[in-house]
Design a protein around this motif. Structure first.
Motif, PDB file in Angstrom:
ATOM      1  N   MET A 191       0.845  -1.194   0.000  1.00  0.00           N
ATOM      2  CA  MET A 191       0.000   0.000   0.000  1.00  0.00           C
ATOM      3  C   MET A 191       0.880   1.244   0.000  1.00  0.00           C
ATOM      4  O   MET A 191       1.930   1.256   0.583  1.00  0.00           O
ATOM      5  CB  MET A 191      -0.895  -0.008   1.238  1.00  0.00           C
ATOM      6  N   GLU A 209      12.132  18.072   3.070  1.00  0.00           N
ATOM      7  CA  GLU A 209      13.280  17.219   3.406  1.00  0.00           C
ATOM      8  C   GLU A 209      14.545  17.681   2.682  1.00  0.00           C
ATOM      9  O   GLU A 209      15.648  17.554   3.216  1.00  0.00           O
ATOM     10  CB  GLU A 209      12.990  15.744   3.065  1.00  0.00           C
ATOM     11  N   ARG A 257      19.198   4.600   3.517  1.00  0.00           N
ATOM     12  CA  ARG A 257      19.488   5.859   4.172  1.00  0.00           C
ATOM     13  C   ARG A 257      19.527   6.996   3.164  1.00  0.00           C
ATOM     14  O   ARG A 257      18.808   7.972   3.296  1.00  0.00           O
ATOM     15  CB  ARG A 257      20.808   5.772   4.918  1.00  0.00           C
ATOM     16  N   LEU A 286      16.509   9.169   0.929  1.00  0.00           N
ATOM     17  CA  LEU A 286      15.602  10.139   1.551  1.00  0.00           C
ATOM     18  C   LEU A 286      14.366   9.470   2.201  1.00  0.00           C
ATOM     19  O   LEU A 286      13.819   8.494   1.702  1.00  0.00           O
ATOM     20  CB  LEU A 286      15.138  11.232   0.581  1.00  0.00           C
ATOM     21  N   THR A 287      13.982  10.072   3.315  1.00  0.00           N
ATOM     22  CA  THR A 287      12.935   9.478   4.150  1.00  0.00           C
ATOM     23  C   THR A 287      11.553   9.588   3.519  1.00  0.00           C
ATOM     24  O   THR A 287      10.695   8.742   3.734  1.00  0.00           O
ATOM     25  CB  THR A 287      12.968  10.169   5.528  1.00  0.00           C
ATOM     26  N   PHE A 288      11.325  10.627   2.710  1.00  0.00           N
ATOM     27  CA  PHE A 288       9.958  10.807   2.185  1.00  0.00           C
ATOM     28  C   PHE A 288       9.545   9.627   1.304  1.00  0.00           C
ATOM     29  O   PHE A 288       8.356   9.339   1.154  1.00  0.00           O
ATOM     30  CB  PHE A 288       9.822  12.152   1.444  1.00  0.00           C
ATOM     31  N   MET A 297       7.974   7.238   3.516  1.00  0.00           N
ATOM     32  CA  MET A 297       6.646   7.726   3.901  1.00  0.00           C
ATOM     33  C   MET A 297       5.629   7.388   2.815  1.00  0.00           C
ATOM     34  O   MET A 297       4.477   7.070   3.101  1.00  0.00           O
ATOM     35  CB  MET A 297       6.688   9.246   4.134  1.00  0.00           C
ATOM     36  N   LYS A 298       6.070   7.461   1.572  1.00  0.00           N
ATOM     37  CA  LYS A 298       5.168   7.173   0.442  1.00  0.00           C
ATOM     38  C   LYS A 298       4.628   5.741   0.506  1.00  0.00           C
ATOM     39  O   LYS A 298       3.489   5.487   0.141  1.00  0.00           O
ATOM     40  CB  LYS A 298       5.957   7.384  -0.859  1.00  0.00           C
ATOM     41  N   GLU A 299       5.453   4.830   0.976  1.00  0.00           N
ATOM     42  CA  GLU A 299       5.034   3.425   1.011  1.00  0.00           C
ATOM     43  C   GLU A 299       4.256   3.072   2.272  1.00  0.00           C
ATOM     44  O   GLU A 299       3.792   1.950   2.421  1.00  0.00           O
ATOM     45  CB  GLU A 299       6.262   2.513   0.899  1.00  0.00           C
ATOM     46  N   SER A 300       4.137   4.021   3.181  1.00  0.00           N
ATOM     47  CA  SER A 300       3.455   3.727   4.438  1.00  0.00           C
ATOM     48  C   SER A 300       1.966   4.070   4.329  1.00  0.00           C
ATOM     49  O   SER A 300       1.597   5.095   3.760  1.00  0.00           O
ATOM     50  CB  SER A 300       4.105   4.558   5.556  1.00  0.00           C
ATOM     51  N   ARG A 334       6.307  10.226   9.172  1.00  0.00           N
ATOM     52  CA  ARG A 334       7.597  10.920   9.229  1.00  0.00           C
ATOM     53  C   ARG A 334       8.326  10.586  10.530  1.00  0.00           C
ATOM     54  O   ARG A 334       9.500  10.211  10.510  1.00  0.00           O
ATOM     55  CB  ARG A 334       7.404  12.438   9.119  1.00  0.00           C
ATOM     56  N   ARG A 335       7.619  10.673  11.641  1.00  0.00           N
ATOM     57  CA  ARG A 335       8.261  10.394  12.936  1.00  0.00           C
ATOM     58  C   ARG A 335       8.740   8.945  13.015  1.00  0.00           C
ATOM     59  O   ARG A 335       9.830   8.660  13.491  1.00  0.00           O
ATOM     60  CB  ARG A 335       7.259  10.621  14.073  1.00  0.00           C
ATOM     61  N   LEU A 336       7.875   8.037  12.545  1.00  0.00           N
ATOM     62  CA  LEU A 336       8.222   6.609  12.648  1.00  0.00           C
ATOM     63  C   LEU A 336       9.373   6.259  11.715  1.00  0.00           C
ATOM     64  O   LEU A 336      10.310   5.537  12.087  1.00  0.00           O
ATOM     65  CB  LEU A 336       6.994   5.742  12.326  1.00  0.00           C
ATOM     66  N   GLN A 389      11.614   8.269  10.495  1.00  0.00           N
ATOM     67  CA  GLN A 389      12.850   8.906  10.957  1.00  0.00           C
ATOM     68  C   GLN A 389      13.488   8.068  12.071  1.00  0.00           C
ATOM     69  O   GLN A 389      14.704   7.904  12.122  1.00  0.00           O
ATOM     70  CB  GLN A 389      12.544  10.324  11.466  1.00  0.00           C
ATOM     71  N   ALA A 390      12.633   7.512  12.922  1.00  0.00           N
ATOM     72  CA  ALA A 390      13.155   6.709  14.031  1.00  0.00           C
ATOM     73  C   ALA A 390      13.649   5.347  13.563  1.00  0.00           C
ATOM     74  O   ALA A 390      14.635   4.818  14.086  1.00  0.00           O
ATOM     75  CB  ALA A 390      12.060   6.531  15.084  1.00  0.00           C
ATOM     76  N   LEU A 391      12.967   4.784  12.554  1.00  0.00           N
ATOM     77  CA  LEU A 391      13.277   3.394  12.180  1.00  0.00           C
ATOM     78  C   LEU A 391      14.201   3.252  10.977  1.00  0.00           C
ATOM     79  O   LEU A 391      14.806   2.194  10.776  1.00  0.00           O
ATOM     80  CB  LEU A 391      11.967   2.632  11.902  1.00  0.00           C
ATOM     81  N   TRP A 442      17.014   4.176  10.307  1.00  0.00           N
ATOM     82  CA  TRP A 442      18.390   3.826  10.667  1.00  0.00           C
ATOM     83  C   TRP A 442      18.564   2.302  10.671  1.00  0.00           C
ATOM     84  O   TRP A 442      19.638   1.779  10.440  1.00  0.00           O
ATOM     85  CB  TRP A 442      18.683   4.415  12.052  1.00  0.00           C
TER      86      TRP A 442
END
Lengths: 141, 535
Positions: free
Chosen positions: A1, A93, B368, B371-373, B376-379, B387-389, B391-393, B395
């Motif tokens: 998803m 970002e 890494r 980029l984190t976004f 986020m797209k796949e979440s 973003r918070r999750l 960023q934390a995970l 790594w």
């Protein structure tokens, strides 16, 4: 998803500075610089992201953005609201101002567990409450 | 007259050219040679973290001037192509028309070919990998060594991969691993006997990276910018060999042109080359032609030259699966300033049935520098919490890439068709139910072992046929005398002066990455040709 292209035609939905402010505040809890807001507007135009009822409602009542975003994430991941939020996240970002809000870093296990629990539960509530709302609202603009 | 024309400038082309040029032959290399003229000069020389924190202009190369680095569509082949690497695809649609259906026929007109953006893994093949081929490891041994000395290959010859990656003493010191690699190796070492007995072998990746200076190339600097640029030229790209070739008076590089077809004359071959920006073609005459346009590209040239429309040729491609994993074994590890890079951190071989030929290769990457976004797209979660999750995970996120072997089959074909008088290459590729079932079974068995390495597999992603970007077998080497096959020395049967020195000639694909073997085989064919033309 995840977010999927909806093959939208070039957007006719206005992308104004207010939208950039609202979405950035929702994502990182502070306002980006004017040039970053302008970059967001340019990106939405170039990527031809259309509009939706969820987007319109979220911009009209920003307090609802979390529910609409969480609901769309579960039941309508390709909604323009999600796409525009993703674009704003990408724009933020790739700035020195906001990089620390995105750059991964190691954390002690208790902090990591607390972060995951807190934000995981919050996300679950937003999704569960928001999903029926999004389904009822329909897809159109 | 020209002695040898080489079509292409990729990993095979430049390594075929070296022995020919060293033998004093007049060599002309023809290639479209598309280059990045937008981003390469705007990416500063620095490490990922520093650029992220200090470069005000980072949005240009991280997101792209057209925002092409923000993918709104589904995960696709080449998803790892960042804006500075997207030039690899430029001009392909126009100059190499292909209708491949659901098969992802990734072709490139870039200077250096697909290896201009490859992952640099170079496991050598052994006799088991080449079972049924007309050549074996002994035929490639000296060429592996020559290529390794030329490009720089690193790895740990004493680790558990040694039984599957026999090296001839060519290895440079291994890459240093990051925090994920450190925790994975720690767990592997404490259970290695059990894991080996279940068929899992892990070790330091064999990579075409100079961990100490090789020629004019400096040692790897761990800047973690491998997805974005080549400021530190320690990861091998074919253009480094091309730069060396261009220093020889007997070597010419004809950029901006594509070889479309050839015709043979009594003791020579006439090659038609067309400029990519339009205009009339040129003909060049040479004693020999060496095609190194890639398995799909060389097949296109051969079929067109033979006027062979609707003639099917075989095609093989390593099936590929991505498995994002959470490295729970690394949770809580302090940041001890581990060196970072975006390439393979750990190489795996899963070989549970040594009597059979169904080994699979795994490569573990840290997530890494993309980029984190994009995570986020796949979440499916709300973006703020994502973003918070993430960023934390992030790594602790790693991606396990799994390669399987592939064999030719009736439903794996390509052919050339005329569409409105224009040649279009068509691909039909379907794996049998048996092949699919075996792939799933092997992956399931491998993934069951991942928790032993501290990895929790999160999702199995099959990006579709062709997504490994490893193609071969279109003009296979064989001892049988059949049309559209090649001899042991790379000569195309039915021709006197046309040689193939790229992936086309590999009869099938073991699970291991093919590029090192392509380069060694190209060096072998180039050496053979140099000897025969120098007589």
């Amino acid at each position: 998803m995840g977010i999927r292209s909806n093959g939208s035609a070039p957007t006719k939905v206005p992308v104004d500075d207010r939208e950039a402010r609202i979405l950035a505040s929702y994502l990182v809890n502070r306002l980006p610089r004017p040039e970053h807001r302008l970059r967001y507007r340019e990106a939405v135009r170039r990527l031809a992201i259309g509009g939706s009822r969820a987007l319109r409602l979220g911009l009209r009542f920003p307090v609802l953005l979390g529910l609409l975003d969480g609901g769309c994430g579960l039941v309508r991941p390709d909604d323009p609201l999600r796409q525009r939020l993703l674009v704003m996240a990408a724009v933020l970002e790739a700035t020195t101002d906001h990089v620390e809000e995105f750059l991964p870093a190691p954390r002690p296990i208790p902090v990591l567990v607390a972060v995951c629990l807190y934000h995981g539960v919050k996300a679950a509530i937003k999704g569960v409450v928001g999903a029926p709302f999004v389904l009822l609202m329909g897809r159109g603009e | 007259m020209i002695d040898v024309i080489i079509a292409g400038s990729g990993a095979s082309a430049v390594n075929a050219a070296v022995p020919l040029v060293e033998a004093g032959l007049h060599v002309v290399m023809i290639d479209a040679a598309v280059e990045d003229d937008v981003y390469k000069d705007i990416i500063p020389d620095g490490d990922f973290d520093t650029l992220r924190k200090t470069d005000e202009g980072q949005n240009r190369y991280f997101l792209g001037d057209e925002f092409e680095g923000i993918p709104l569509g589904p995960v696709r082949v080449g998803a790892q192509l960042t804006p500075p690497r997207q030039y690899l695809l430029r001009g392909v649609e126009k100059h190499l028309p292909t209708d491949a259906g659901r098969f992802q026929a990734f072709q490139s007109l870039a200077l250096g070919g697909l290896a201009a953006g490859w992952g640099a893994a170079v496991p050598p093949f052994n006799d088991r990998d080449m079972e049924g081929w007309p050549i074996g490891r002994a035929d490639l041994e000296t060429h592996y060594k020559r290529v390794a000395d030329r490009i720089g290959v690193c790895g740990d010859g004493g680790d558990d991969l040694a039984s599957h990656c026999e090296d001839g003493g060519w290895l440079l010191p291994p890459l240093s691993g990051d925090h994920n690699a450190t925790s994975i190796f720690r767990r592997y070492t404490s259970r290695s006997e059990e894991l080996r007995s279940r068929g899992l072998f892990a070790g330091s990746p064999r990579m075409a990276i100079c961990t100490r200076p090789v020629g004019e190339r400096e040692a790897f600097r761990y800047q973690d910018m491998e997805f974005w640029g080549d400021k530190n030229p320690s990861v091998y790209r074919p253009r480094y060999t091309l730069d060396e070739l261009r220093r020889h008076d007997n070597f010419e590089f004809m950029a901006g042109h594509l070889v479309r077809s050839y015709t043979e004359e009594e003791d020579s071959v006439v090659v038609e080359a067309f400029p990519c920006d339009g205009g009339g073609g040129r003909t060049l005459k040479a004693a020999r032609l060496v095609l190194c346009a890639g398995a799909i590209g060389s097949a296109r040239i051969v079929l067109r030259s033979a006027d062979a429309w609707n003639t099917p040729l075989p095609l093989v491609s390593n099936p590929y699966t991505y498995v994002p994993c959470l490295n729970f074994g690394g949770l809580g590890m302090p940041d001890r300033g581990y060196p970072r890079h975006s390439l393979t951190q750990v190489m795996l071989f899963f070989d549970p049935d040594p009597g059979k030929r169904r080994l699979i290769q795994g490569q573990i990457y840290s997530y890494r520098s993309l980029l984190t976004f994009k995570l986020m797209k796949e979440s499916p979660l709300a973006m703020t919490e994502s973003r918070r999750l993430m960023q934390a995970l992030a790594w602790y996120f790693v991606v396990l890439g799994i390669h399987h072997g592939d064999h030719p089959g009736r439903s794996k074909r390509l052919w050339l068709e005329k569409v409105d008088d224009d040649p279009v290459l068509r691909v039909k590729y379907r794996r049998t139910e048996g092949e699919t079932a075996e792939r799933r079974e092997m992956e399931a068995r491998l993934l069951r072992l991942m928790p032993k390495l501290g990895l929790l597999p999160l999702k199995r992603i099959d990006p579709g046929h062709g997504s490994s970007i490893h193609y071969a077998g279109t003009l296979p080497m064989t001892t049988k005398s059949r049309r559209y096959t090649t001899t042991r020395s790379g000569r195309l049967r039915g021709t006197r002066s046309v040689y193939i020195a790229d992936g086309s000639v590999l009869p099938d694909l073991p699970a291991k990455g093919l590029t090192f073997t392509l380069m060694a085989n190209a060096d072998r064919i180039g050496s053979h040709l140099a000897r025969s033309l120098s007589r």
